[in-house]
Motif scaffolding. Structure first.
Motif, short mmCIF file in Angstrom:
data_model
loop_
_atom_site.label_atom_id
_atom_site.label_comp_id
_atom_site.label_asym_id
_atom_site.label_seq_id
_atom_site.Cartn_x
_atom_site.Cartn_y
_atom_site.Cartn_z
N TYR A 103 10.87 7.30 2.79
CA TYR A 103 10.20 5.72 2.32
C TYR A 103 11.28 4.60 2.31
O TYR A 103 12.56 5.10 2.34
CB TYR A 103 9.49 6.40 1.16
CG TYR A 103 8.25 7.01 1.02
CD1 TYR A 103 8.53 8.51 1.12
CD2 TYR A 103 7.19 6.51 0.84
CE1 TYR A 103 7.26 9.11 1.11
CE2 TYR A 103 6.05 7.09 0.88
CZ TYR A 103 5.99 8.43 1.00
OH TYR A 103 4.88 9.05 0.95
N ARG A 104 10.60 3.51 2.25
CA ARG A 104 11.81 2.62 1.65
C ARG A 104 10.91 1.36 1.10
O ARG A 104 9.66 1.64 0.95
CB ARG A 104 12.29 1.79 3.20
CG ARG A 104 11.03 1.09 3.96
CD ARG A 104 11.51 0.59 5.28
NE ARG A 104 10.26 -0.19 6.10
CZ ARG A 104 10.42 -0.58 7.49
NH1 ARG A 104 11.73 -0.47 7.90
NH2 ARG A 104 9.42 -1.24 7.85
N ARG A 105 11.83 0.82 0.46
CA ARG A 105 11.35 -0.19 -0.50
C ARG A 105 11.94 -1.67 -0.26
O ARG A 105 13.06 -1.77 -0.23
CB ARG A 105 11.60 0.09 -2.10
CG ARG A 105 11.16 -1.08 -3.17
CD ARG A 105 11.44 -0.72 -4.40
NE ARG A 105 10.96 0.54 -4.81
CZ ARG A 105 9.79 0.49 -5.45
NH1 ARG A 105 9.05 -0.55 -5.57
NH2 ARG A 105 9.11 1.63 -5.80
N LEU A 106 11.03 -2.51 0.54
CA LEU A 106 11.39 -3.74 0.91
C LEU A 106 11.65 -4.85 -0.30
O LEU A 106 11.06 -4.63 -1.28
CB LEU A 106 10.39 -4.36 1.83
CG LEU A 106 10.52 -3.73 3.27
CD1 LEU A 106 10.18 -2.34 3.57
CD2 LEU A 106 9.71 -4.58 4.49
N PRO A 107 12.24 -5.83 -0.11
CA PRO A 107 12.83 -6.56 -1.13
C PRO A 107 11.33 -7.27 -1.75
O PRO A 107 10.58 -7.89 -1.01
CB PRO A 107 13.60 -7.57 -0.92
CG PRO A 107 14.36 -6.99 0.48
CD PRO A 107 13.36 -6.00 0.95
N GLY A 108 11.11 -7.06 -3.31
CA GLY A 108 9.96 -7.71 -3.59
C GLY A 108 8.42 -6.98 -3.37
O GLY A 108 7.71 -7.70 -3.64
N GLU A 109 8.73 -5.92 -2.81
CA GLU A 109 7.26 -5.27 -2.46
C GLU A 109 7.38 -3.73 -2.71
O GLU A 109 8.26 -3.27 -3.35
CB GLU A 109 7.31 -5.17 -0.87
CG GLU A 109 7.36 -6.62 -0.18
CD GLU A 109 6.89 -6.72 1.26
OE1 GLU A 109 7.25 -7.54 2.14
OE2 GLU A 109 6.33 -5.40 1.77
N GLY A 110 6.29 -3.15 -2.65
CA GLY A 110 6.08 -1.80 -3.15
C GLY A 110 6.59 -0.75 -2.04
O GLY A 110 7.27 -1.27 -1.03
N PRO A 111 6.66 0.55 -2.51
CA PRO A 111 7.25 1.36 -1.33
C PRO A 111 6.44 1.60 -0.19
O PRO A 111 5.22 1.47 -0.25
CB PRO A 111 7.34 2.96 -2.31
CG PRO A 111 6.34 2.63 -3.27
CD PRO A 111 6.54 1.19 -3.74
N GLU A 112 7.20 2.04 0.96
CA GLU A 112 6.35 1.96 2.22
C GLU A 112 6.71 3.11 2.87
O GLU A 112 7.85 3.52 2.95
CB GLU A 112 6.86 0.87 3.02
CG GLU A 112 6.26 1.01 4.27
CD GLU A 112 6.69 -0.20 5.48
OE1 GLU A 112 6.07 -0.84 6.25
OE2 GLU A 112 8.12 -0.34 5.42
N TRP A 113 5.80 4.11 3.19
CA TRP A 113 6.15 5.32 3.99
C TRP A 113 6.73 5.09 5.47
O TRP A 113 6.19 4.06 5.94
CB TRP A 113 4.89 6.28 4.04
CG TRP A 113 5.18 7.36 4.98
CD1 TRP A 113 5.74 8.47 4.88
CD2 TRP A 113 4.68 7.35 6.44
NE1 TRP A 113 5.72 9.49 5.77
CE2 TRP A 113 4.97 8.77 6.81
CE3 TRP A 113 3.74 6.63 7.18
CZ2 TRP A 113 4.73 8.93 8.30
CZ3 TRP A 113 3.28 6.88 8.44
CH2 TRP A 113 3.71 8.36 8.85
N VAL A 114 7.69 5.57 5.84
CA VAL A 114 8.24 5.51 7.06
C VAL A 114 8.27 6.65 8.02
O VAL A 114 7.66 6.45 9.17
CB VAL A 114 10.08 5.36 6.80
CG1 VAL A 114 10.73 5.25 8.19
CG2 VAL A 114 10.10 3.87 5.97
N ALA A 115 8.54 7.95 7.54
CA ALA A 115 8.34 9.09 8.72
C ALA A 115 8.30 10.40 7.78
O ALA A 115 8.74 10.32 6.56
CB ALA A 115 9.70 8.80 9.43
#
Length: 116
Positions: free
Chosen positions: A37-49
């Motif tokens: 997963y990743r967390r972009l600046p100012g955003e919620g977590p995002e599934w990656v792979a």
């Protein structure tokens, strides 16, 4: 106890590549799917792979498909994320994760910064 220890990451120019690693312990690694997963600046977590425990089936977010590759080495209890053709919008804190016996575990996080 379950532990996920990440390594890799850092600063890279647009178009460059990085590889993240996540070493697991405390559970039978080969029996469980692993995720990034990743967390972009100012955003919620995002599934990656995700890579499954069966036949190493993989799945990717549309934002990274074709540029990122997830892989696992069960002999080393390690999951990798190879990131190619990196873009500034890939800048984020990256986390590996696993759901073991209905509980979620996360690595400590690794910063990836894509900038010229």
């Amino acid at each position: 106890q379950v532990q996920l220890v990440q390594s890799g990451g850092g600063l890279v120019q647009p178009g460059g590549s990085l590889r993240l690693s996540c070493a697991a312990s405390g559970f039978t690694f080969s029996h469980y799917a692993m995720h990034w997963y990743r967390r972009l600046p100012g955003e919620g977590p995002e599934w990656v792979a995700t890579i499954s425990s069966v036949n190493d089936h993989t799945a990717y977010a549309h934002t990274v498909k074709g540029r990122f590759a997830i892989a696992r080495d069960n002999s080393k209890n390690t999951v990798y994320l190879q990131m190619n053709s990196l873009k500034p919008e890939d800048t984020a804190m990256y986390y590996c994760g696993a759901r073991v016996q209905r509980q979620d575990y996360w690595g400590q996080g690794t910063q990836v910064t894509v900038s010229s």
